[in-house]
Design an enzyme around this catalytic site. Structure first.
Site, short mmCIF file in Angstrom:
data_model
loop_
_atom_site.label_atom_id
_atom_site.label_comp_id
_atom_site.label_asym_id
_atom_site.label_seq_id
_atom_site.Cartn_x
_atom_site.Cartn_y
_atom_site.Cartn_z
N ARG A 73 68.57 -1.86 -0.18
CA ARG A 73 67.27 -1.22 -0.40
C ARG A 73 66.72 -0.55 0.86
O ARG A 73 66.10 0.51 0.81
CB ARG A 73 66.24 -2.28 -0.83
CG ARG A 73 65.93 -2.23 -2.27
CD ARG A 73 65.15 -3.47 -2.68
NE ARG A 73 65.41 -3.67 -4.08
CZ ARG A 73 64.59 -3.24 -5.04
NH1 ARG A 73 63.47 -2.64 -4.76
NH2 ARG A 73 64.91 -3.41 -6.30
N LEU A 110 58.63 -1.02 -2.46
CA LEU A 110 59.03 -0.31 -1.24
C LEU A 110 59.20 -1.31 -0.10
O LEU A 110 58.37 -2.22 0.06
CB LEU A 110 57.98 0.74 -0.88
CG LEU A 110 57.94 1.93 -1.85
CD1 LEU A 110 56.70 2.78 -1.58
CD2 LEU A 110 59.19 2.78 -1.76
N ASP A 123 51.05 -2.02 -0.08
CA ASP A 123 51.64 -2.84 0.99
C ASP A 123 52.95 -3.42 0.45
O ASP A 123 53.44 -2.97 -0.58
CB ASP A 123 50.65 -3.90 1.48
CG ASP A 123 50.25 -4.87 0.38
OD1 ASP A 123 50.94 -4.93 -0.66
OD2 ASP A 123 49.25 -5.60 0.56
N ASP A 153 51.64 -4.70 -6.17
CA ASP A 153 50.31 -4.19 -6.54
C ASP A 153 49.20 -4.94 -5.82
O ASP A 153 48.16 -5.25 -6.41
CB ASP A 153 50.12 -4.28 -8.07
CG ASP A 153 51.21 -3.53 -8.82
OD1 ASP A 153 51.53 -2.40 -8.41
OD2 ASP A 153 51.74 -4.07 -9.80
N SER A 178 43.56 1.17 -11.86
CA SER A 178 43.27 0.97 -10.44
C SER A 178 44.14 1.90 -9.61
O SER A 178 45.32 2.09 -9.91
CB SER A 178 43.59 -0.47 -10.00
OG SER A 178 42.84 -1.41 -10.74
N GLY A 186 53.59 -6.16 -0.98
CA GLY A 186 53.49 -7.03 -2.16
C GLY A 186 53.54 -6.24 -3.46
O GLY A 186 53.69 -5.01 -3.47
N HIS A 219 47.85 1.81 -11.14
CA HIS A 219 48.30 0.63 -11.90
C HIS A 219 47.39 0.41 -13.11
O HIS A 219 46.17 0.53 -12.99
CB HIS A 219 48.27 -0.59 -10.97
CG HIS A 219 48.75 -1.83 -11.64
ND1 HIS A 219 50.08 -2.10 -11.85
CD2 HIS A 219 48.07 -2.88 -12.18
CE1 HIS A 219 50.20 -3.25 -12.48
NE2 HIS A 219 48.99 -3.75 -12.69
N ASN A 227 49.14 3.92 -5.00
CA ASN A 227 49.76 3.64 -6.29
C ASN A 227 48.68 3.60 -7.37
O ASN A 227 47.53 3.30 -7.09
CB ASN A 227 50.46 2.26 -6.23
CG ASN A 227 51.15 1.88 -7.52
OD1 ASN A 227 51.79 2.71 -8.16
ND2 ASN A 227 51.03 0.62 -7.91
C1 GRF Z 1 51.21 4.26 -15.47
O1 GRF Z 1 50.50 3.54 -16.43
C2 GRF Z 1 51.02 3.67 -14.10
O2 GRF Z 1 49.80 3.03 -13.95
C3 GRF Z 1 52.13 2.64 -14.04
O3 GRF Z 1 53.21 3.24 -14.70
C4 GRF Z 1 52.72 4.19 -15.67
C5 GRF Z 1 53.40 5.49 -15.36
O4 GRF Z 1 53.24 6.44 -16.38
N1 GRF Z 1 52.40 2.27 -12.68
P1 GRF Z 1 53.74 7.96 -16.15
O5 GRF Z 1 55.22 7.90 -15.75
O6 GRF Z 1 52.88 8.58 -15.10
O7 GRF Z 1 53.56 8.60 -17.50
#
Ligand code: GRF
Length: 177
Positions: free
Chosen positions: A54, A82, A130, A134, A125, A132, A98, A96
């Protein structure tokens, strides 16, 4: 200049593109990610199987992003963690999106887990990344209701419609700094 990392459909990438943000590079851990086809800039795939580990993969991906002039990295549905080898190259500049109200429900199955837990509210969100899962500081958050009869698909769609507005807003602010 923005680099976007994707693994899946790429609807958040599409929202960033439509917001007119300066995206110069899109990379994926999957050569067959449908998201790659949504990019009109440089794209590249960094499949884990093509590297010794990785760290080596993440170094190569960071090198490529830097060559494209990337200063801010946006994870838009990127499904691998990452390593420090990547994060130390873009300090404080990896974000990111989420599908939950973090710190509640981190991880890859957040939507299903929220429905199973019977929560009345979910949300989107945007946070700094980092090492971890999310777990970095939250930059912006918005709530959505969970409705009777929701399936993972209907709830995720409702969350994504918020993500598509929230993520470009936060990225625009970070670019202005
Ligand atoms: C989103 O819901 C994002 O929050 C999560 O993965 C999904 C990605 O959707 N991390 P897309 O590939 O942007 O349609």
């Amino acid at each position: 200049m923005i680099g976007v990392l994707v693994s899946g459909e790429g609807t958040n990438l599409q929202a960033l593109v439509e917001a007119g943000l300066p995206i110069t590079a899109v990379a994926s851990n999957r050569r067959d990610a449908p998201a790659l086809a949504r990019a009109s800039c440089a794209t590249a795939a960094f499949e884990l199987s093509e590297f010794p580990d990785r760290t080596a993969r993440d170094r190569a991906m960071a090198d490529w992003l830097e060559q494209q002039g990337v200063r801010l990295v946006v994870l838009a549905g990127y499904m691998h963690l990452l390593t420090p080898a990547f994060l130390e190259r873009f300090p404080g500049a990896v974000v990111n999106v989420h599908p939950s109200l973090l710190p509640a429900f981190p991880g890859a199955h957040a939507v299903e887990e929220q429905l199973a837990a019977g929560v009345a509210e979910s949300g989107a969100s945007v946070h700094l990344v980092d090492e971890g899962v999310d777990s970095g500081p939250v930059l912006a958050q918005e709530r959505v209701p969970v409705l009777d009869g929701d399936t993972p698909e209907t709830l995720h769609e409702r969350i994504k419609s918020v993500e598509h507005r929230l993520l470009p807003e936060v990225v625009r602010e970070l670019c202005a700094r």
